[in-house]
Design an enzyme around this catalytic site. Structure first.
Site, PDB file in Angstrom:
ATOM      1  CG  HIS A 307      -2.146   0.990   1.195  1.00 51.40           C
ATOM      2  ND1 HIS A 307      -1.945   2.341   1.301  1.00 51.40           N
ATOM      3  CD2 HIS A 307      -3.223   0.737   0.622  1.00 51.40           C
ATOM      4  CE1 HIS A 307      -3.177   2.911   1.155  1.00 51.40           C
ATOM      5  NE2 HIS A 307      -3.977   1.912   0.826  1.00 51.40           N
ATOM      6  CG  ASP A 364      -8.634  -4.169  -2.911  1.00 51.13           C
ATOM      7  OD1 ASP A 364      -7.698  -3.193  -3.240  1.00 51.13           O
ATOM      8  OD2 ASP A 364      -9.763  -4.111  -2.897  1.00 51.13           O
TER       9      ASP A 364
END
Ligand code: SDX
Length: 428
Positions: A307, A364
């Site tokens: 991320h 996700d």
């Protein structure tokens, strides 16, 4: 701590104010950089070190794994709130009182239908069309049916546009799935909750009444809360940039849908499931895929990992992982992909490559396991993400307009050819 930063370049020394945010984060305000240095700019592809705005909406602390919407911790909102209450909080800045919230919900239900003529547009798509492509196009088409050249300062008008979007967007998402299945495009049922209606819109068949599974509706509501906003991510920055030219909100949201579709962004939830399925079919050898992800000559990335901001656990991934066990147990669903996901996570978290780069599971990584347990097809996973992210996009667009932010227009560093002159084709 100093409230000034100094830049020494050539025989120049210039200073810039340093601003400190609510939680102690700091930024150097370089608005006078070009004018005070004769045209020098900064360069930062991907904006890894650049704040594009000042915002009061969402706070992330990537090192500590903190996420708050308007100051409220995501854990508390996921646990105690509802998606529409969180939508109101993000868009208007405060948790609503009972009467205000009931009116908000009723106004959204009142807008939960789509002009019949929009079916002519969706009919033009092939059944193979990806639902995100349909959603982006149909969202932009709303401009044709609901012109938005309104006075932004007309609070009533603005409120109507907001509830119109919140009412119609999930219908368009569900229609994208029904189009793919070759099913008739149906209408909302105002007697149902927001997510109960979404499930009905997606799954009801013409020949039998649809019974909403309340466990599924609650699970979907929690997932939408967890996806509702995430400060200046790729799709939100796209919405702000389009909105900064004063293009209509439907056009801006349509752009956000397109940006979210990318597998490096919201499209990762679909890519994670496809990756887990590939590992399963390949005998479940997670180490083989960890090695592929580490191999620079291999384009394979561990989808759902890493991320830009979180260099610790994504708090949303923690909540979803815990919740996946609960939902699958409640629904009586056994999914081998969940076991593969957990094995993959453990292998990665204990691997030097991932530890050195602070790569953790992101939002996700586990969300698709729950969507799958709810019977949602994998190509609809990113549509679910978009429906969840809609209030965040609206809130960020509204803040950008309220702050009268200038049109977004970055500079560049030119590294192309010097001046040269045209040569007619017979002389080249
Ligand atoms: C979302 O921004 C947001 O807030 C987004 C989001 C939201 O709510 O809006 O949180 C939603 O988009 C989550 C991210 C979903 N995407 C994926 O899961 C795709 C896989 N992840 C990566 O592609 C990547 O981690 C990104 C895109 C998420 C972040 O990319 P960055 O910040 O540009 O980091 P990078 O590509 O520069 O990676 C740094 C290093 C590199 O290695 P080195 O060059 O230093 O050797 O880490 C490696 C990368 O190769 N790396 C990975 C990896 N992610 C980063 N290696 C293997 N597998 C991965 N998934």
């Amino acid at each position: 701590m100093s409230d000034k930063a100094y830049l020494k370049i050539d025989d120049l020394e210039v200073s810039f104010p340093v601003e400190t945010g609510t939680e102690g984060d700091r930024a150097i305000d370089i608005k006078t950089l070009r004018s005070s240095t004769g045209g020098i700019v900064t360069i930062d592809p991907g904006y890894k070190n650049t704040a594009s705005t000042r915002s009061k909406i969402t706070y992330l602390n990537g090192e500590a794994g903190i996420l708050r919407y308007r100051g409220y911790p995501i854990e508390e909102l996921a646990d105690q709130s509802s998606f529409l209450e969180v939508a109101y909080l993000l868009i208007f800045g405060e948790l609503p009182d009972k009467a205000t919230f009931e009116k908000f919900v009723a106004d959204i239900k009142d807008k939960s239908f789509v002009n019949e003529e929009m079916k002519n547009i969706i009919d033009g798509f092939p059944r193979s069309a990806h639902p995100m492509g349909i959603l982006s196009s149909m969202t932009s088409a709303l401009t044709a049916f609901y012109p938005v050249n309104f006075d932004f300062n007309d609070k009533e008008e603005l409120y109507k546009i907001i509830v119109r979007l919140l009412g119609k967007f999930p219908i368009l998402g569900a229609w994208a799935m029904r189009k793919r299945n070759g099913w008739p495009l149906t209408y909302a049922d105002s007697s149902l909750s927001y997510t109960g209606n979404l499930l009905k819109m997606m799954f009801e068949k013409p020949m039998e009444p649809y019974k909403v599974n309340e466990i599924s509706a609650k699970a979907l509501d929690k997932l939408l809360i967890l996806h509702a906003d995430h400060e200046q991510n790729c799709s939100t920055s796209t919405v702000r940039l389009i909105g900064s030219s004063h293009a209509g909100i439907f056009a801006a949201i349509s752009g956000g849908v397109s940006a979210l579709w990318g597998p490096l962004h919201g499209g990762a939830n679909q890519a994670v499931l496809e990756m887990l399925e590939q590992i399963r079919q390949d005998g479940g050898d997670v180490q083989k895929y960890i090695n592929k992800a580490k191999d620079k000559s291999d384009p394979f990335r561990l989808m759902g990992f890493g991320h830009r901001v979180y260099k610790n656990f994504d708090p949303r991934a923690r909540i979803i992982k815990k919740y996946a066990d609960e939902v699958l147990a409640d629904l009586g669903v056994e999914d081998p992909l969940l076991d593969i996901a957990k094995e993959l996570e453990q292998a990665a978290l204990n691997d030097e490559y991932f530890k050195a780069r602070k790569l953790y599971p992101n939002v996700d990584f586990y969300s698709g396991i729950i969507y799958r347990a709810l019977g949602i097809p994998v190509e609809m996973f990113t549509v679910m993400f978009a429906i969840g992210r809609l209030p965040g996009w609206i809130a960020q667009w509204k803040e950008m307009r309220e702050n009268n932010e200038p049109i977004g227009r970055p500079r560049q560093l030119y590294i192309g050819p010097r001046e040269r002159h045209y040569v007619p084709i017979d002389k080249r």
